[in-house]
Design a protein around this motif. Structure first.
Motif, short mmCIF file in Angstrom:
data_model
loop_
_atom_site.label_atom_id
_atom_site.label_comp_id
_atom_site.label_asym_id
_atom_site.label_seq_id
_atom_site.Cartn_x
_atom_site.Cartn_y
_atom_site.Cartn_z
N PHE A 278 0.63 -1.10 -0.14
CA PHE A 278 -0.03 -0.01 -0.01
C PHE A 278 1.07 1.46 0.07
CE2 PHE A 278 -2.87 -3.17 1.70
CZ PHE A 278 -3.78 -2.91 1.01
N LYS A 279 0.33 2.07 -0.87
CA LYS A 279 0.90 3.17 -0.63
C LYS A 279 0.76 4.08 0.77
CE LYS A 279 0.86 8.19 -2.47
NZ LYS A 279 0.58 9.19 -3.45
N VAL A 280 1.57 4.84 1.25
CA VAL A 280 1.60 5.65 2.60
C VAL A 280 2.30 6.87 2.44
CG1 VAL A 280 0.94 3.67 4.01
CG2 VAL A 280 3.59 4.28 3.71
N ASN A 281 1.79 7.96 3.16
CA ASN A 281 2.53 9.06 3.34
C ASN A 281 1.90 9.97 4.69
OD1 ASN A 281 0.03 10.48 2.73
ND2 ASN A 281 0.22 10.86 0.69
N GLU A 282 2.23 10.97 4.93
CA GLU A 282 2.17 11.58 6.01
C GLU A 282 0.66 11.78 6.34
OE1 GLU A 282 3.04 15.01 3.26
OE2 GLU A 282 3.81 12.90 3.71
N VAL B 189 -1.70 9.46 6.39
CA VAL B 189 -2.54 8.29 6.57
C VAL B 189 -1.49 7.57 7.72
CG1 VAL B 189 -3.64 7.91 4.60
CG2 VAL B 189 -1.49 6.85 4.78
N LEU B 190 -2.05 6.78 8.62
CA LEU B 190 -1.36 5.87 9.64
C LEU B 190 -0.77 4.81 9.02
CD1 LEU B 190 -3.77 5.07 12.55
CD2 LEU B 190 -1.79 6.75 12.38
N ILE B 191 0.48 4.48 9.28
CA ILE B 191 1.29 3.56 8.54
C ILE B 191 0.51 2.14 9.03
CG2 ILE B 191 3.48 2.17 8.51
CD1 ILE B 191 4.65 4.86 9.31
N CYS C 193 -13.36 5.31 9.31
CA CYS C 193 -11.86 5.64 9.45
C CYS C 193 -10.89 5.02 8.61
CB CYS C 193 -11.55 5.66 10.97
SG CYS C 193 -12.56 6.48 12.02
N THR C 194 -11.10 5.03 7.28
CA THR C 194 -10.51 4.13 6.59
C THR C 194 -8.99 4.54 6.22
OG1 THR C 194 -10.76 2.97 4.24
CG2 THR C 194 -11.00 5.28 4.34
N GLY C 195 -8.70 5.58 6.30
CA GLY C 195 -6.94 6.06 6.25
C GLY C 195 -6.65 5.75 4.84
N ALA D 265 -15.00 5.39 4.72
CA ALA D 265 -15.25 6.73 5.07
C ALA D 265 -14.17 7.19 5.99
CB ALA D 265 -16.57 6.70 5.67
N ASP D 266 -13.75 8.50 5.80
CA ASP D 266 -12.68 9.29 6.50
C ASP D 266 -13.07 10.76 6.59
OD1 ASP D 266 -9.77 8.24 7.49
OD2 ASP D 266 -10.10 10.24 7.50
N ILE D 267 -12.79 11.34 7.68
CA ILE D 267 -13.04 12.87 7.64
C ILE D 267 -12.00 13.47 6.74
CG2 ILE D 267 -11.53 13.17 9.68
CD1 ILE D 267 -13.66 15.12 10.73
N SER D 268 -10.74 12.99 6.38
CA SER D 268 -9.54 13.67 5.59
C SER D 268 -9.67 13.30 4.27
CB SER D 268 -8.22 12.99 6.33
OG SER D 268 -7.05 13.42 5.61
N GLY D 269 -9.72 14.40 3.61
CA GLY D 269 -9.95 14.42 2.15
C GLY D 269 -8.43 13.74 1.57
N LYS D 270 -7.36 14.31 2.14
CA LYS D 270 -5.98 13.83 2.04
C LYS D 270 -5.80 12.43 2.18
CE LYS D 270 -3.90 18.59 2.47
NZ LYS D 270 -2.87 19.23 3.26
N ALA D 271 -6.17 11.81 3.25
CA ALA D 271 -6.19 10.39 3.40
C ALA D 271 -6.78 9.85 2.43
CB ALA D 271 -6.66 10.07 4.79
N LEU D 272 -8.09 10.13 1.98
CA LEU D 272 -9.01 9.40 1.05
C LEU D 272 -8.32 9.61 -0.29
CD1 LEU D 272 -12.55 10.83 1.73
CD2 LEU D 272 -11.45 8.48 2.15
N ALA D 273 -7.43 10.58 -0.71
CA ALA D 273 -6.84 10.47 -1.88
C ALA D 273 -5.70 9.39 -2.14
CB ALA D 273 -5.97 11.87 -2.07
N VAL D 274 -5.10 9.05 -0.80
CA VAL D 274 -4.21 8.02 -0.62
C VAL D 274 -4.86 6.47 -0.79
CG1 VAL D 274 -2.68 6.66 0.85
CG2 VAL D 274 -2.54 9.16 0.79
N ALA D 275 -6.20 6.55 -0.22
CA ALA D 275 -6.98 5.20 -0.36
C ALA D 275 -7.45 4.93 -1.77
CB ALA D 275 -8.13 5.48 0.56
N GLU D 276 -7.84 6.09 -2.52
CA GLU D 276 -8.05 6.12 -4.07
C GLU D 276 -7.19 5.77 -4.65
OE1 GLU D 276 -11.17 6.64 -5.41
OE2 GLU D 276 -12.30 8.07 -4.36
N GLU D 277 -5.89 5.99 -4.62
CA GLU D 277 -4.59 5.68 -5.33
C GLU D 277 -4.45 4.19 -4.84
OE1 GLU D 277 -0.14 7.02 -6.09
OE2 GLU D 277 -1.62 8.41 -5.35
N ASN D 278 -4.74 3.78 -3.95
CA ASN D 278 -4.40 2.27 -3.62
C ASN D 278 -5.66 1.38 -4.24
OD1 ASN D 278 -2.02 2.19 -1.99
ND2 ASN D 278 -3.26 3.07 -0.06
N ALA D 279 -6.69 1.79 -4.20
CA ALA D 279 -7.67 1.34 -4.78
C ALA D 279 -7.49 1.01 -6.34
CB ALA D 279 -9.07 1.84 -4.47
N LYS D 280 -7.12 2.04 -6.78
CA LYS D 280 -6.87 1.86 -8.33
C LYS D 280 -6.06 1.06 -8.70
CE LYS D 280 -6.01 5.10 -11.98
NZ LYS D 280 -5.66 6.43 -12.58
#
Length: 292
Positions: free
Chosen positions: A84-88, A90-92, A118-120, A140-155
């Motif tokens: 999985f892609k991670v950055n600052e 999202v939680l590792i 709280c998908t991160g 679902a997550d409150i952070s749009g920046k976290a969701l951008a990471v999740a979207e990339e992982n899903a893609k």
């Protein structure tokens, strides 16, 4: 410089900076930069490292010396056999959380609908979808920046799944807990923030200074999000649906009580490989009405 010499430089620098796993981190960073494997140090330690790769490695060692997590430096983390892609933002993903996924999989059947609160990075939801058939997921997550990471992982996983198993269905929604969540689900999973606020300042530097505090801070007693999620999740669970939580090692009794008072049945605690309580889950009675 030779491969082995570059490695030993990294070990020395990280040790001087107080990095505990200096040998492991130095090796992993070197393999990351040089696109090599763990056997190269022994088998090809005398090969010359190109100047460009050496300079990149030295730069990454400097970053690790500040206690920046290795996973953020490399931008990735393995979880449940997937990368999985991670950055600052999202939680590792951690091995402890694999217990949550493994236990949820025991109760997950083909075609179920899953909500990951709280998908991160999306690692929990995407792992459940990867290891099941025909399931549908919402993260679902409150952070749009976290969701951008999740979207990339899903893609990335979606392309792989379409080749291997067929349709892969998931979507993500920016929501303050259940605020913008719609529908009902067979299973809700969550690794919510659960560290008491006053404890955060005492965490190791890699966590305290780099991981997103909003994904760590469970408010005064660390139980705020368990109360919120448990009380509202009943409105989004189908009869017989499960709610799964990852918990702190000392929170099983408190979280179990929260779920019991909210009306869940069959409340069960599951230990991790170290023998510590790590997951608590229960199910909604099929006779329960929709609870707002």
């Amino acid at each position: 410089m030779k491969y082995e010499e570059v490695y030993h430089y990294g070990v020395h620098e990280l040790a001087e900076a107080g990095i505990g796993e200096n040998e492991l981190d130095a090796r992993l960073l070197l393999e990351y930069v040089c696109h090599t494997g763990r056997n190269d140090l022994l088998a090809h330690g005398d090969r010359e490292v190109p100047e460009e790769e050496k300079n990149i490695y030295f730069d990454l060692i400097e970053k690790r010396k500040t206690h920046r997590p290795l996973q953020y430096i490399m931008g990735r983390q393995e979880f449940m056999g997937l990368v999985f892609k991670v950055n600052e933002h999202v939680l590792i993903p951690r091995q402890d959380t694999e217990i949550l996924v493994e236990e949820a999989l025991r109760h997950l059947h083909d075609g179920m609908e899953i909500l990951d609160m709280c998908t991160g990075s999306g690692c929990i939801l995407l792992s459940l979808l990867h290891y099941s058939n025909g399931c549908i997921g919402v993260g679902a997550d409150i952070s749009g920046k976290a969701l951008a990471v999740a979207e990339e992982n899903a893609k990335r996983l979606k392309g792989r799944e379409e080749k291997e198993k067929g349709k892969f269905r998931c979507r993500f929604v920016q929501s303050d807990l259940f605020e913008k969540v719609e529908g009902t689900y067979d299973m809700i999973v969550s690794n919510p923030p659960y560290i008491p606020t006053e404890v955060i300042s005492g965490l190791m530097e890699e966590v305290r200074d780099y991981e997103p505090v909003e994904a760590l801070d469970g408010k005064e007693d660390g139980l705020f999000f368990y109360r919120e999620i448990a009380s509202h999740a009943l409105a989004f669970l189908k009869g017989g649906g499960y709610l799964f939580f990852e918990i702190g090692y000392d929170q099983a009794k408190a979280v179990g009580k929260i779920m019991e008072e909210a009306g869940y049945q069959g409340i069960t605690a599951v230990k991790d490989y170290a023998g510590l309580d790590r997951v608590v889950y229960g199910w909604k009675s099929a006779k329960s009405g929709r609870k707002e």
